[in-house]
Design an enzyme around this catalytic site. Sequence first.
Site, PDB file in Angstrom:
ATOM      1  N   LYS A 102       2.532  13.499  15.573  1.00 25.82           N
ATOM      2  CA  LYS A 102       3.613  12.465  15.463  1.00 25.82           C
ATOM      3  C   LYS A 102       4.989  13.415  15.421  1.00 25.82           C
ATOM      4  CE  LYS A 102       0.777   9.196  13.014  1.00 25.82           C
ATOM      5  NZ  LYS A 102       0.392   8.475  11.747  1.00 25.82           N
ATOM      6  N   TYR A 114       0.252   0.009  17.839  1.00 18.67           N
ATOM      7  CA  TYR A 114       0.143  -0.327  16.260  1.00 18.67           C
ATOM      8  C   TYR A 114       0.093  -1.771  16.365  1.00 18.67           C
ATOM      9  CZ  TYR A 114       0.175   4.470  14.722  1.00 18.67           C
ATOM     10  OH  TYR A 114       0.126   5.761  14.410  1.00 18.67           O
ATOM     11  N   ASN A 174       2.730  11.506   8.049  1.00 18.07           N
ATOM     12  CA  ASN A 174       1.234  12.095   8.026  1.00 18.07           C
ATOM     13  C   ASN A 174       0.742  12.926   9.237  1.00 18.07           C
ATOM     14  OD1 ASN A 174       0.745   9.688   9.439  1.00 18.07           O
ATOM     15  ND2 ASN A 174      -0.798   9.011   8.149  1.00 18.07           N
ATOM     16  N   HIS A 183      -1.886  11.520  14.794  1.00 16.62           N
ATOM     17  CA  HIS A 183      -2.832  10.118  14.872  1.00 16.62           C
ATOM     18  C   HIS A 183      -3.895  10.495  15.417  1.00 16.62           C
ATOM     19  CE1 HIS A 183      -3.911   6.116  16.187  1.00 16.62           C
ATOM     20  NE2 HIS A 183      -4.022   6.873  17.527  1.00 16.62           N
ATOM     21  N   GLU A 206      -6.447   3.115  23.880  1.00 23.01           N
ATOM     22  CA  GLU A 206      -4.990   3.984  23.622  1.00 23.01           C
ATOM     23  C   GLU A 206      -4.967   5.170  24.683  1.00 23.01           C
ATOM     24  OE1 GLU A 206      -5.604   5.637  19.627  1.00 23.01           O
ATOM     25  OE2 GLU A 206      -5.501   3.407  18.584  1.00 23.01           O
TER      26      GLU A 206
HETATM   27  P1  RTP Z   1      -3.072   6.722  12.515  1.00 22.50           P
HETATM   28  O1  RTP Z   1      -3.473   5.172  13.124  1.00 22.50           O
HETATM   29  O2  RTP Z   1      -1.673   6.837  12.864  1.00 22.50           O
HETATM   30  O3  RTP Z   1      -4.174   7.618  13.152  1.00 22.50           O
HETATM   31  O4  RTP Z   1      -3.401   6.367  10.978  1.00 22.50           O
HETATM   32  P2  RTP Z   1      -4.767   5.794  10.300  1.00 22.50           P
HETATM   33  O5  RTP Z   1      -5.751   5.376  11.339  1.00 22.50           O
HETATM   34  O6  RTP Z   1      -5.195   6.841   9.262  1.00 22.50           O
HETATM   35  O7  RTP Z   1      -4.267   4.571   9.311  1.00 22.50           O
HETATM   36  P3  RTP Z   1      -3.521   3.203   9.903  1.00 22.50           P
HETATM   37  O8  RTP Z   1      -3.939   2.286   8.925  1.00 22.50           O
HETATM   38  O9  RTP Z   1      -3.933   2.969  11.282  1.00 22.50           O
HETATM   39  O10 RTP Z   1      -2.099   3.219   9.802  1.00 22.50           O
HETATM   40  C1  RTP Z   1      -1.115   3.661  10.742  1.00 22.50           C
HETATM   41  C2  RTP Z   1      -0.131   4.596  10.396  1.00 22.50           C
HETATM   42  O11 RTP Z   1       0.751   3.773   9.584  1.00 22.50           O
HETATM   43  C3  RTP Z   1       1.441   4.489   8.673  1.00 22.50           C
HETATM   44  N1  RTP Z   1       1.011   3.837   7.217  1.00 22.50           N
HETATM   45  N2  RTP Z   1       2.079   3.736   6.372  1.00 22.50           N
HETATM   46  N3  RTP Z   1       3.234   3.087   3.674  1.00 22.50           N
HETATM   47  C4  RTP Z   1       1.910   2.803   3.978  1.00 22.50           C
HETATM   48  O12 RTP Z   1       1.217   2.169   3.168  1.00 22.50           O
HETATM   49  C5  RTP Z   1       1.348   3.044   5.320  1.00 22.50           C
HETATM   50  N4  RTP Z   1       0.112   2.821   5.683  1.00 22.50           N
HETATM   51  C6  RTP Z   1      -0.006   3.468   6.900  1.00 22.50           C
HETATM   52  C7  RTP Z   1       0.679   5.809   8.564  1.00 22.50           C
HETATM   53  O13 RTP Z   1       1.632   6.760   9.244  1.00 22.50           O
HETATM   54  C8  RTP Z   1      -0.651   5.722   9.193  1.00 22.50           C
HETATM   55  O14 RTP Z   1      -1.130   6.766   9.783  1.00 22.50           O
HETATM   56 MG    MG Z   2      -4.978   3.847  12.792  1.00 24.28          MG
END
Ligand code: RTP
Ligand code: MG
Length: 169
Positions: A29, A69, A132, A135, A146
């Site tokens: 990212k 997303y 974080n 991705h 994707e």
């Molecule tokens: P990613 O898709 O980026 O790999 O992350 P992930 O699967 O671990 O988590 P996901 O639920 O898909 O969330 C995508 C990205 O959104 C941001 N996020 N912010 N502020 C918050 O509570 C929150 N929750 C999620 C994070 O950058 C997360 O990686």
């Molecule tokens: Mg995700």
Amino acid sequence: MICLFLSIFAYIFQSGWTGVNERTFIAVKPDGVQRRLVGEILRRFEKRGFKLVGLKLVQASEDLLKEHYWDLRGKPFFRGLISYMSSGPIVAMVWEGMDVVKMARKMMGETNPADSLPGTIRGDFCVEVGRNVIHGSDSVESAQKEISLWFRQSELNCWEDTSSHWVYN
Ligand code: RTP
Ligand code: MG
């Protein structure tokens, strides 16, 4: 030649991306790029034994990110997420190998860095969920979507991995 045939087969019948041919979409990212973590992240996937099949530096458009997303469009953090992800270039990658989707998620750690164990990418290099650094696709199905969203077929390289006999038995 065999490799080319397999790629065409896998492209037409996307379920062909299984076993050692499983693929995942990984992105460093904008914060990861700014913090010079690209080499470290690539190193971890290479050293684990996965095969790099696609790599590029991209300034993603908001439209692309909204599509990427799409499942999170109703979340309160959605706007902030799109703005974060479009704040600078991203390193987009496709990695291939057995169980690569699941193993990549383990290597990344939890969504919230605070829940991520040391030794994972998020456990070692970041602090807040909104920054974080990496991705990774969360299932084989999302990986397929994707990869086709971020890469053209011609950008995915087919090459003979001479170390594969030492990674797989
Ligand atoms: P990613 O898709 O980026 O790999 O992350 P992930 O699967 O671990 O988590 P996901 O639920 O898909 O969330 C995508 C990205 O959104 C941001 N996020 N912010 N502020 C918050 O509570 C929150 N929750 C999620 C994070 O950058 C997360 O990686
Ligand atoms: Mg995700």
